[in-house]
Design a protein around this motif. Structure first.
Motif, PDB file in Angstrom:
ATOM      1  N   PHE A 198       0.944  -1.218  -0.195  1.00  0.00           N
ATOM      2  CA  PHE A 198       0.112   0.199  -0.077  1.00  0.00           C
ATOM      3  C   PHE A 198       0.894   1.061  -0.140  1.00  0.00           C
ATOM      4  N   PHE A 199       1.990   1.440   0.881  1.00  0.00           N
ATOM      5  CA  PHE A 199       2.798   2.280   0.953  1.00  0.00           C
ATOM      6  C   PHE A 199       3.632   2.543  -0.335  1.00  0.00           C
ATOM      7  N   ASN A 200       4.182   1.151  -0.613  1.00  0.00           N
ATOM      8  CA  ASN A 200       5.068   1.348  -1.900  1.00  0.00           C
ATOM      9  C   ASN A 200       4.402   1.806  -3.186  1.00  0.00           C
ATOM     10  N   ASN A 201       3.028   1.486  -3.348  1.00  0.00           N
ATOM     11  CA  ASN A 201       2.287   1.661  -4.695  1.00  0.00           C
ATOM     12  C   ASN A 201       1.343   2.549  -4.499  1.00  0.00           C
ATOM     13  N   ASP A 202       0.224   2.108  -3.592  1.00  0.00           N
ATOM     14  CA  ASP A 202      -0.920   3.228  -3.592  1.00  0.00           C
ATOM     15  C   ASP A 202      -0.541   4.703  -3.091  1.00  0.00           C
ATOM     16  N   VAL A 203       0.049   4.889  -2.093  1.00  0.00           N
ATOM     17  CA  VAL A 203       0.462   5.911  -1.757  1.00  0.00           C
ATOM     18  C   VAL A 203       1.352   6.750  -2.473  1.00  0.00           C
ATOM     19  N   SER A 204       2.187   6.394  -3.091  1.00  0.00           N
ATOM     20  CA  SER A 204       2.951   7.128  -4.083  1.00  0.00           C
ATOM     21  C   SER A 204       2.329   7.423  -5.363  1.00  0.00           C
ATOM     22  N   LEU A 205       1.333   6.397  -5.698  1.00  0.00           N
ATOM     23  CA  LEU A 205       0.455   6.577  -6.871  1.00  0.00           C
ATOM     24  C   LEU A 205      -0.495   7.755  -6.498  1.00  0.00           C
ATOM     25  N   ALA A 206      -0.883   8.019  -5.374  1.00  0.00           N
ATOM     26  CA  ALA A 206      -1.806   9.169  -5.073  1.00  0.00           C
ATOM     27  C   ALA A 206      -1.216  10.542  -5.470  1.00  0.00           C
ATOM     28  N   PHE A 207      -0.029  10.785  -5.103  1.00  0.00           N
ATOM     29  CA  PHE A 207       0.637  11.954  -5.579  1.00  0.00           C
ATOM     30  C   PHE A 207       1.648  12.021  -6.757  1.00  0.00           C
ATOM     31  N   ALA A 208       1.282  11.072  -7.645  1.00  0.00           N
ATOM     32  CA  ALA A 208       2.210  11.127  -8.752  1.00  0.00           C
ATOM     33  C   ALA A 208       2.357  12.257  -9.561  1.00  0.00           C
ATOM     34  N   LYS A 209       1.018  12.844  -9.668  1.00  0.00           N
ATOM     35  CA  LYS A 209       0.952  14.125 -10.779  1.00  0.00           C
ATOM     36  C   LYS A 209       1.450  15.524  -9.822  1.00  0.00           C
ATOM     37  N   VAL A 210       1.997  15.392  -8.761  1.00  0.00           N
ATOM     38  CA  VAL A 210       2.230  16.657  -8.011  1.00  0.00           C
ATOM     39  C   VAL A 210       3.695  16.903  -8.488  1.00  0.00           C
ATOM     40  N   ALA A 211       3.984  18.115  -8.834  1.00  0.00           N
ATOM     41  CA  ALA A 211       5.334  18.527  -9.344  1.00  0.00           C
ATOM     42  C   ALA A 211       6.446  18.007  -8.328  1.00  0.00           C
ATOM     43  N   ASP A 212       7.618  17.885  -9.101  1.00  0.00           N
ATOM     44  CA  ASP A 212       8.891  17.686  -8.175  1.00  0.00           C
ATOM     45  C   ASP A 212       9.254  18.991  -7.599  1.00  0.00           C
TER      46      ASP A 212
END
Length: 585
Positions: A198-212
């Protein structure tokens, strides 16, 4: 100074929110004692939101999203001091000077707060439950709904993940091998791969579109650190705690009775409660046999149920099938004036988060009462892709068309979702926030039977058989909960009990038994249903020809999800017996 000023502003705004919600109640309670009590309630709620930041997030108060519940030794002491302080304060209120509504709220808050002492001071969950240190639900609450811009929620997740590391450290100090049951460690380890995923995938994916940028980099670091810490925690559980765990999952008779008093304001001897359960199980079994014979008299009831369970959607069609059936059930509720549905917004059908699927088949996740968004999720548990086909098939047996309908009635229309929609407009903040499990789950189970009684599916015995099987499962939960926690029933015995008495597949029966180890109060489903049926019968007798089922349901829902004992008092003018009398054992 700026940060302090901002905090003060937000605090004032929060108190204003509480007062505004409670204001309608004040209009009906003009006495000085009532006004003082409502002010006291506002202070109590604010103290609770600060003490339990994860609960605040779930309720939709996002002032504390950067924190987790403090389960260190100091945090546990704070919970105990808080509960003792407020119980003492509520005891100073003179009930004779309060309105009936406020006196009911006072009783309920005292019971609720004693429940905090029960689990912290007597049962000592923090010394025996490895799962209470996992931050999955706390973080998921920040990503599943778009209550704020992604970058804002991401910053909160970062802070919450950093804070969660301290709780994982506290777990190693708090958990006592002599008190921790092996089955609790085993359940935590079963869910750990999905939790870390969940942390490796779902949580990371939730903010994938946030600018670096700095915020994104801080989040990535915190998320990676937490995933690594969870992996270390799993190794510690398996290699260190598990071999030394000697605890008993049973909480004992004294704690069990206190739990019933605190959670649902039910005060009955255990022997009498058990007899009620035995009688109801026998009644349901007889009705199940008669209904199965209507479908196929040449085969046993178990064979009839098994044949119905074989007809189910494939894994990839379960969610669309569940979603497709909601509109027709909703239309039936409206057309037959069964209950008021104060919103046209439909819940979204989603797969149960992987970290939560070990002990549940389906659940309703409605937004908190303070949440501005109306996003509600109807979670459905799908088979793990890694499971063997036989195990997948056992879970999918839960999703035959009649079973899907029954579950949707319980979780959505007119069950939990309709109860949430009605209660969201409750002007009383106590009833807005605090709910009795027997009221909430009893309402869902009551709806399963009531909807078929009111003509849903035109008397098709297949749907009645599915409803009866689910009723049998809850009747088994009722008895298993009592017997596991007060009479020494083992997980293996509980599993067989579900197989033999509720026609459950071996996998599903094991899921139910495992849930019972950590959820001693899951008798609440049948207990609540029986109390609602008794209340309905008594209201019908009182009102005679004027009784209207839809009006009864609306009046029940209007009271909020408080203990049914208090609803009886409001609707009938007196407490009266909560359950039908039974012959003394």
């Amino acid at each position: 100074m700026k940060a302090a000023a901002t905090f003060t502003t937000r605090l004032i705004a929060a108190i204003a929110l509480i007062v505004s919600i409670a204001a309608p109640a004040l209009a009906d309670a003009p006495s000085a004692a009532d006004r003082a009590f409502r002010a006291q309630v506002a202070q109590f709620v604010e103290a609770e939101l600060r003490l339990y930041p994860e609960r605040a997030t779930h309720l939709g108060d996002h002032r504390f999203d950067d924190r987790v519940d403090d389960v260190s030794a100091q945090g546990i002491d704070a919970v105990i001091r808080h509960a003792n302080k407020w119980i003492a304060l509520f005891r100073t209120d003179d009930p004779s000077h309060l309105s009936p509504t406020n006196e009911a709220d006072r009783e309920w808050l005292m019971a609720h707060t004693d429940g905090e002492l029960l689990w912290t001071e007597q049962v000592r969950d923090y010394q025996r439950d490895p799962e209470m240190y996992l931050p999955t639900s706390a973080v998921n609450a920040l990503i599943k709904r778009e209550f704020a811009p992604a970058v804002v929620r991401m910053r909160s997740v970062t802070a919450r993940e950093v804070a969660a590391l301290k709780n994982l450290e506290a777990a190693r100090r708090n958990l006592k091998p002599a008190l921790t049951p092996k089955v609790f460690v085993d359940i935590a380890l079963q869910q750990m791969p999905a939790t870390i995923g969940f942390f490796n995938n779902d949580v990371s994916l939730a903010f994938a579109k946030v600018a670096d940028g700095p915020d994104k980099q801080a989040f990535a670091k915190a998320n990676a650190n937490l995933a690594a810490a969870l992996d270390d925690y799993a190794k510690w559980l398996k290699n260190d705690l598990m071999p030394r765990s000697l605890g008993d999952y049973a909480i004992g008779a004294e704690a069990y009775l206190r739990m019933l008093n605190d959670a649902d304001m039910v005060d009955m001897p255990l022997a009498q409660l058990e007899q009620v359960g035995v009688k109801e199980l026998a009644r349901l079994q007889e009705e199940f046999k008669k209904t199965a014979a209507l479908i196929d008299p040449k085969h046993s009831p178990a064979e009839v149920m098994e044949s119905l369970s074989r007809v189910h959607p494939d894994t990839n069609q379960v969610l669309p099938t569940v979603a497709a059936g909601l509109a027709s059930i909703r239309a039936y509720v409206i057309a037959h004036n069964i209950a008021t549905i104060p919103s046209d917004v439909m819940p979204m059908v989603r797969e149960t988060p992987p970290y939560a699927r070990a002990t549940t088949f389906a659940s309703m996740d409605s937004p908190g009462p303070f949440e501005k968004t109306s996003e509600a999720f109807y979670y459905v548990t799908l088979p793990d892709p890694s499971w063997p086909d036989a195990k997948k098939e056992q879970l999918l047996a839960f999703f035959s068309a009649p079973s899907i309908s029954d579950t949707s009635v319980h979780e959505v229309f007119p069950g939990h979702y309709v109860q949430f929609l009605n209660n969201r407009h409750n002007p009383d903040i106590v009833r807005l926030i605090y709910g009795s499990g027997a009221d909430i789950e009893g309402w869902g189970l009551y709806c399963e039977q009531m909807m078929l009684d009111e003509g849903l599916h035109d008397g098709d015995p297949k749907y009645r058989l599915a409803q009866l099987q689910m009723a049998l499962m809850r009747a088994c939960r009722y008895l298993v909960g009592i017997r596991m926690h007060t009479q020494g029933m083992t997980v293996e015995q509980a599993t067989k009990f579900f197989e033999d008495n509720a026609y459950q597949t071996p996998h599903n029966a094991m899921v139910e038994a495992l849930r019972g180890t950590g959820d001693p109060g899951y008798l609440r489903y049948q207990l609540g249903k029986l109390m609602i049926l008794k209340l309905r019968e008594d209201v019908r007798k009182q009102q005679g020809a004027a009784f209207d089922l839809g009006k009864f349901h609306d009046a029940f829902l209007k009271q909020g999800a408080i203990p049914i004992k208090l609803i009886r008092r409001a609707m009938l003018g007196s407490d009266g017996p909560l359950l039908q009398a039974t012959t003394s054992p």
